[in-house]
Design a protein around this motif. Structure first.
Motif, PDB file in Angstrom:
ATOM      1  N   ALA A 183       0.974  -1.090  -0.134  1.00 34.43           N
ATOM      2  CA  ALA A 183       0.100   0.031   0.107  1.00 34.43           C
ATOM      3  C   ALA A 183       0.897   1.301   0.049  1.00 34.43           C
ATOM      4  CB  ALA A 183      -0.865  -0.053   1.095  1.00 34.43           C
ATOM      5  N   ILE A 184       0.282   2.271  -0.379  1.00 26.69           N
ATOM      6  CA  ILE A 184       1.087   3.687  -0.438  1.00 26.69           C
ATOM      7  C   ILE A 184       0.293   4.611   0.460  1.00 26.69           C
ATOM      8  CG2 ILE A 184       1.863   5.336  -1.986  1.00 26.69           C
ATOM      9  CD1 ILE A 184       1.270   3.541  -4.113  1.00 26.69           C
ATOM     10  N   VAL A 185       0.948   5.146   1.409  1.00 25.25           N
ATOM     11  CA  VAL A 185       0.421   6.257   2.270  1.00 25.25           C
ATOM     12  C   VAL A 185       0.785   7.315   2.048  1.00 25.25           C
ATOM     13  CG1 VAL A 185       1.798   5.692   4.333  1.00 25.25           C
ATOM     14  CG2 VAL A 185      -0.031   6.797   4.724  1.00 25.25           C
ATOM     15  N   PHE A 186      -0.284   8.361   1.824  1.00 21.03           N
ATOM     16  CA  PHE A 186      -0.036   9.894   1.425  1.00 21.03           C
ATOM     17  C   PHE A 186      -0.319  10.698   2.808  1.00 21.03           C
ATOM     18  CE2 PHE A 186      -0.410   7.862  -2.453  1.00 21.03           C
ATOM     19  CZ  PHE A 186       0.238   8.532  -3.465  1.00 21.03           C
ATOM     20  N   ARG A 187       0.672  11.896   2.759  1.00 20.05           N
ATOM     21  CA  ARG A 187       0.125  12.830   3.863  1.00 20.05           C
ATOM     22  C   ARG A 187       0.193  14.133   3.150  1.00 20.05           C
ATOM     23  NH1 ARG A 187       3.000  14.168   9.258  1.00 20.05           N
ATOM     24  NH2 ARG A 187       4.062  16.005   8.302  1.00 20.05           N
ATOM     25  N   ALA A 188      -0.674  15.114   3.250  1.00 22.13           N
ATOM     26  CA  ALA A 188      -0.425  16.235   2.419  1.00 22.13           C
ATOM     27  C   ALA A 188      -1.236  17.441   3.431  1.00 22.13           C
ATOM     28  CB  ALA A 188      -1.232  16.479   1.185  1.00 22.13           C
ATOM     29  N   ARG A 189      -0.808  18.760   3.020  1.00 17.90           N
ATOM     30  CA  ARG A 189      -1.319  19.737   4.039  1.00 17.90           C
ATOM     31  C   ARG A 189      -2.054  20.942   3.505  1.00 17.90           C
ATOM     32  NH1 ARG A 189       2.703  22.150   8.908  1.00 17.90           N
ATOM     33  NH2 ARG A 189       0.878  22.499  10.261  1.00 17.90           N
ATOM     34  N   LYS A 190      -2.936  21.410   4.021  1.00 18.16           N
ATOM     35  CA  LYS A 190      -3.762  22.648   3.253  1.00 18.16           C
ATOM     36  C   LYS A 190      -2.741  23.628   3.867  1.00 18.16           C
ATOM     37  CE  LYS A 190      -8.056  25.330   4.026  1.00 18.16           C
ATOM     38  NZ  LYS A 190      -9.526  25.041   4.247  1.00 18.16           N
ATOM     39  N   SER A 191      -2.515  24.577   2.824  1.00 20.83           N
ATOM     40  CA  SER A 191      -1.680  25.756   3.314  1.00 20.83           C
ATOM     41  C   SER A 191      -2.335  26.666   4.154  1.00 20.83           C
ATOM     42  CB  SER A 191      -1.566  26.639   1.817  1.00 20.83           C
ATOM     43  OG  SER A 191      -2.611  27.045   1.394  1.00 20.83           O
ATOM     44  N   GLY A 192      -1.627  27.179   5.188  1.00 15.41           N
ATOM     45  CA  GLY A 192      -2.217  27.739   6.305  1.00 15.41           C
ATOM     46  C   GLY A 192      -1.502  29.291   6.305  1.00 15.41           C
TER      47      GLY A 192
END
Ligand SMILES: C[S@@+](CC[C@H](N)C(=O)[O-])C[C@H]1O[C@@H](n2cnc3c(N)ncnc32)[C@H](O)[C@@H]1O
Length: 283
Positions: free
Chosen positions: A274-283
């Motif tokens: 599996a591939i796990v992704f993490r992303a962030r909303k700009s703040g």
């Protein structure tokens, strides 16, 4: 080729790949959960807790395999909202919690989230995004309900060839119904192109995107139980019933025979990826 979108827009008829109802939730939880979901759930929960979120929204939570671990690991004062498109999946998830635990449940379509903007620190989903008919729209929804600087965390399956349980399930089902091969298994294994996922996240305005491939060698005590989950624990069973001519038991036996032919007699092991992704909303 985005099969979830084709199905959603009526261009492909594959039963309904997103319809986890009837006896599917129980079979999913009992027979698929321990074989293919629980280890990735522990990983995703660990990554969620590491971000130290105070308000967590879980999408496509299914029978609550991640939710249960999350509630046990998150600090007591952090809030957890557990959602899924299909109320029967959510009912099973609910049954894993005692009254008084800090968890809420609400049916919700990830394409149209019934929550206010900027209400969560983190949105998490395990093996759900592949079913969302429009990934960028779904990420936009997640972004809307995240506060600035909030995190989106999810995993997707790697390719079918790296997950032989799926390849075997897909090919065996196709060999049983050669004139009209069931399409279910293509959906969860149709979104493993890291660049495509990254592009979709960027299109929804996410940044700081990271990904990690997680390979496991999963012990299996009884191939028949895995086969049972793969036939009766997801909407493939609806495709089998609608085609007719074979009982679920006959299909389960064919799947189990195919596993023995590939991996030998149980107990054995099978690779998972599996591939796990993490992303962030700009703040
Ligand atoms: C493979 S299951 C994953 C469930 C759970 N996260 C787990 O790890 O066991 C996929 C789930 O996606 C849900 N689902 C499908 N389409 C959805 C949508 N548009 N919005 C929310 N959930 C959806 C299904 O009901 C199903 O419970």
């Amino acid at each position: 080729l985005d099969i979830a979108r084709e199905i959603a827009t009526g261009h492909r008829k594959a039963g309904d790949a997103a319809s986890f109802t009837g006896s599917i939730p129980e079979n999913y939880d009992r027979f698929l959960g321990p074989h293919i979901f629980v280890d990735y759930a522990a990983d995703l929960a660990e990554r969620t807790v590491a971000v130290k979120p105070e308000n967590v929204l879980e999408l496509a939570a299914g029978t609550g395999i991640v939710s249960r671990i999350l509630r046990d690991r998150l600090p007591k004062n952090s809030a957890l909202m557990v959602t899924d498109l299909n109320p029967p999946m959510l009912e099973l998830a609910k049954s894993k919690f005692k009254s008084g635990e800090a968890v809420e449940f609400e049916p919700a379509d990830a394409m149209d989230l019934p929550f206010d903007k900027a209400s969560y620190d983190l949105v998490v989903s395990q093996f759900g995004v592949m079913f969302f008919p429009d990934k960028v729209d779904a990420y936009n929804q997640a972004s809307r309900v995240l506060r600035p600087g909030g995190h989106l965390l999810f995993n997707v399956w790697g390719q079918m060839s790296s997950n032989p349980f799926a390849e075997i399930a897909h090919e065996t089902a196709g060999s049983i119904f050669p004139d009209n091969p069931p399409g279910f298994y293509r959906v969860p294994f149709s979104y493993c192109d890291i660049e495509a996922v990254t592009r979709d996240l960027e299109a929804a305005g996410f940044g700081e995107i990271t990904h990690e491939t997680i390979k496991l060698d999963k012990p299996v005590k009884d191939w028949s139980l895995l086969a049972l989950g793969l036939v009766m624990g997801n909407p493939l069973i609806d495709e089998i019933k609608s085609r007719g001519g074979y009982t679920a038991d006959q299909v389960v036996k064919r799947f189990a025979d195919a596993f023995r032919a590939r991996f030998g007699q149980a107990p054995g092991t099978m690779p998972l990826e599996a591939i796990v992704f993490r992303a962030r909303k700009s703040g």
